[in-house]
Design an enzyme around this catalytic site. Structure first.
Site, PDB file in Angstrom:
ATOM      1  N   GLY A   1       0.769  -1.157  -0.033  1.00 15.50           N
ATOM      2  CA  GLY A   1      -0.160   0.027  -0.099  1.00 15.50           C
ATOM      3  C   GLY A   1       0.923   1.365  -0.035  1.00 15.50           C
ATOM      4  O   GLY A   1       0.143   2.421  -0.651  1.00 15.50           O
TER       5      GLY A   1
ATOM      6  N   ASP B   1       1.232   3.412   4.470  1.00 17.99           N
ATOM      7  CA  ASP B   1      -0.118   3.764   3.822  1.00 17.99           C
ATOM      8  C   ASP B   1      -0.933   4.395   5.052  1.00 17.99           C
ATOM      9  O   ASP B   1      -1.419   5.542   5.204  1.00 17.99           O
ATOM     10  CB  ASP B   1      -0.620   2.934   3.068  1.00 17.99           C
ATOM     11  CG  ASP B   1      -1.030   1.515   3.470  1.00 17.99           C
ATOM     12  OD1 ASP B   1      -0.770   1.396   4.586  1.00 17.99           O
ATOM     13  OD2 ASP B   1      -1.614   0.891   2.809  1.00 17.99           O
TER      14      ASP B   1
ATOM     15  N   ASP C   1      -4.114   1.720  11.504  1.00 16.05           N
ATOM     16  CA  ASP C   1      -5.489   1.670  12.157  1.00 16.05           C
ATOM     17  C   ASP C   1      -5.363   1.080  13.634  1.00 16.05           C
ATOM     18  O   ASP C   1      -4.933   2.000  14.439  1.00 16.05           O
ATOM     19  CB  ASP C   1      -6.011   0.604  11.282  1.00 16.05           C
ATOM     20  CG  ASP C   1      -7.549   0.195  11.601  1.00 16.05           C
ATOM     21  OD1 ASP C   1      -8.048   1.438  11.893  1.00 16.05           O
ATOM     22  OD2 ASP C   1      -8.080  -0.921  11.722  1.00 16.05           O
TER      23      ASP C   1
ATOM     24  N   ASP D   1      -5.919  -0.163  -1.202  1.00 13.18           N
ATOM     25  CA  ASP D   1      -6.717  -1.285  -1.724  1.00 13.18           C
ATOM     26  C   ASP D   1      -7.906  -1.659  -1.270  1.00 13.18           C
ATOM     27  O   ASP D   1      -8.139  -1.577   0.017  1.00 13.18           O
ATOM     28  CB  ASP D   1      -5.781  -2.361  -2.135  1.00 13.18           C
ATOM     29  CG  ASP D   1      -5.694  -3.377  -0.862  1.00 13.18           C
ATOM     30  OD1 ASP D   1      -5.095  -2.802   0.099  1.00 13.18           O
ATOM     31  OD2 ASP D   1      -6.054  -4.362  -1.005  1.00 13.18           O
TER      32      ASP D   1
ATOM     33  N   ARG E   1      -5.595   0.834  -5.918  1.00 14.24           N
ATOM     34  CA  ARG E   1      -4.792   1.323  -5.846  1.00 14.24           C
ATOM     35  C   ARG E   1      -4.040   2.528  -6.669  1.00 14.24           C
ATOM     36  O   ARG E   1      -3.341   3.388  -6.437  1.00 14.24           O
ATOM     37  CB  ARG E   1      -3.260   0.294  -5.488  1.00 14.24           C
ATOM     38  CG  ARG E   1      -3.765  -0.611  -4.587  1.00 14.24           C
ATOM     39  CD  ARG E   1      -2.384  -1.495  -4.495  1.00 14.24           C
ATOM     40  NE  ARG E   1      -2.374  -2.711  -3.806  1.00 14.24           N
ATOM     41  CZ  ARG E   1      -2.493  -2.847  -2.573  1.00 14.24           C
ATOM     42  NH1 ARG E   1      -2.152  -1.869  -1.642  1.00 14.24           N
ATOM     43  NH2 ARG E   1      -2.549  -4.135  -2.031  1.00 14.24           N
TER      44      ARG E   1
HETATM   45  P1  IMP Z   1      -3.299  -2.148  11.524  1.00 10.15           P
HETATM   46  O1  IMP Z   1      -2.271  -3.283  11.817  1.00 10.15           O
HETATM   47  O2  IMP Z   1      -4.381  -2.344  12.525  1.00 10.15           O
HETATM   48  O3  IMP Z   1      -2.942  -0.915  12.008  1.00 10.15           O
HETATM   49  O4  IMP Z   1      -3.561  -2.182   9.808  1.00 10.15           O
HETATM   50  C1  IMP Z   1      -2.836  -1.453   9.134  1.00 10.15           C
HETATM   51  C2  IMP Z   1      -2.836  -2.068   7.764  1.00 10.15           C
HETATM   52  O5  IMP Z   1      -4.080  -2.457   7.407  1.00 10.15           O
HETATM   53  C3  IMP Z   1      -2.607  -1.086   6.712  1.00 10.15           C
HETATM   54  O6  IMP Z   1      -1.408  -1.262   6.538  1.00 10.15           O
HETATM   55  C4  IMP Z   1      -3.236  -1.458   5.503  1.00 10.15           C
HETATM   56  O7  IMP Z   1      -2.723  -2.276   4.865  1.00 10.15           O
HETATM   57  C5  IMP Z   1      -4.716  -2.172   5.957  1.00 10.15           C
HETATM   58  N1  IMP Z   1      -5.654  -1.168   6.191  1.00 10.15           N
HETATM   59  C6  IMP Z   1      -6.285  -0.738   7.305  1.00 10.15           C
HETATM   60  N2  IMP Z   1      -7.270   0.303   6.897  1.00 10.15           N
HETATM   61  C7  IMP Z   1      -7.333   0.284   5.560  1.00 10.15           C
HETATM   62  C8  IMP Z   1      -8.215   0.957   4.786  1.00 10.15           C
HETATM   63  O8  IMP Z   1      -9.021   2.004   5.126  1.00 10.15           O
HETATM   64  N3  IMP Z   1      -8.017   0.929   3.400  1.00 10.15           N
HETATM   65  C9  IMP Z   1      -6.987  -0.081   3.072  1.00 10.15           C
HETATM   66  N4  IMP Z   1      -6.128  -0.736   3.653  1.00 10.15           N
HETATM   67  C10 IMP Z   1      -6.149  -0.560   5.015  1.00 10.15           C
HETATM   68 MG    MG Z   2      -0.381  -2.161   4.626  1.00 15.35          MG
END
Ligand code: IMP
Ligand code: MG
Length: 201
Positions: A54, A110, A113, A169, A175
């Site tokens: 991403g 990218d 979350d 994505d 993307r």
């Molecule tokens: P985390 O480990 O929960 O912080 O997740 C982060 C990863 O989830 C990012 O690197 C993205 O690949 C994916 N992700 C989380 N939210 C989104 C979104 O709104 N759109 C696309 N990918 C997302």
């Molecule tokens: Mg990611």
């Protein structure tokens, strides 16, 4: 890059909602970030670690605005789980080629979350003893954050929305859009229903 309004081949009408961050706004933020990073690391060499896939588009734009000697490397991480955001179990599927010991590392992501992906990565990379390590993310969505992360650089903050475009994505697509779009909520709901019925089988 392709915009929704003049695209003919991206079947997007059922997926894409409104534009949250237009391409020009993203480019302005990327320039600002590049300038800040240039000042903050003056006199140093940078190793930029891009998280696949991403962050690739953000990385390629960002480094054009960083006026420092720098190298780039890539890391790929997969999180296992059945929801769209992953479940918290993280595994490195492609490790760095560079040795980061004693170097100034900047991780380019990218979207952050829950923060689980990045905190796993940080722990892993810190053990390799870099001189410094910081995070630069295109989007910081803090509402679901369950780990304590210090994010030094971000372009945008976002509330509870799933977004696509500019590298981000949905099922590996979208993307290549220049702007960042909200995903339509009925699409998300449909996904959840499919998931539930699969789990109940
Ligand atoms: P985390 O480990 O929960 O912080 O997740 C982060 C990863 O989830 C990012 O690197 C993205 O690949 C994916 N992700 C989380 N939210 C989104 C979104 O709104 N759109 C696309 N990918 C997302
Ligand atoms: Mg990611």
């Amino acid at each position: 890059m392709i915009e929704k309004n003049n695209q003919k081949n991206i079947n997007s009408s059922e997926i894409l909602g409104r534009i949250l961050f237009p391409g020009e706004e993203i480019q302005k933020k990327v320039i600002e970030l590049g300038n800040r990073i240039t000042l903050d690391y003056k006199g140093k060499e940078l190793l930029i670690v891009c998280i696949l896939r991403g962050a690739v588009i953000f990385l390629t734009d960002l480094i054009k605005h960083i006026d420092l000697p720098l190298s780039i490397d890539f890391m790929s991480i997969s999180s296992y789980g059945f929801n769209m955001h992953g479940s918290g179990l993280v595994k490195i599927t492609k490790d760095l080629d560079e040795n980061i010991e004693g170097r100034h590392v900047l991780i380019v992501e990218d979207i952050i979350d829950t923060g689980l992906t990045l905190s796993y990565m940080l722990r892993n990379l810190k053990a390799r003893e870099p001189a410094s390590i910081e995070i630069c993310t295109l989007i910081d969505r803090a509402v679901r954050r369950i780990t304590d992360l210090k994010i030094k650089y971000y372009a945008f903050k976002l509330e509870e929305k799933y977004v696509v475009g500019y590298g981000l994505d949905y099922k590996q697509k979208y993307r290549n859009l220049e702007s960042i779009y909200e995903l339509r909520t009925d699409t998300i709901k449909k996904d959840i229903e499919t998931l539930k019925s699969t789990l109940n089988k």
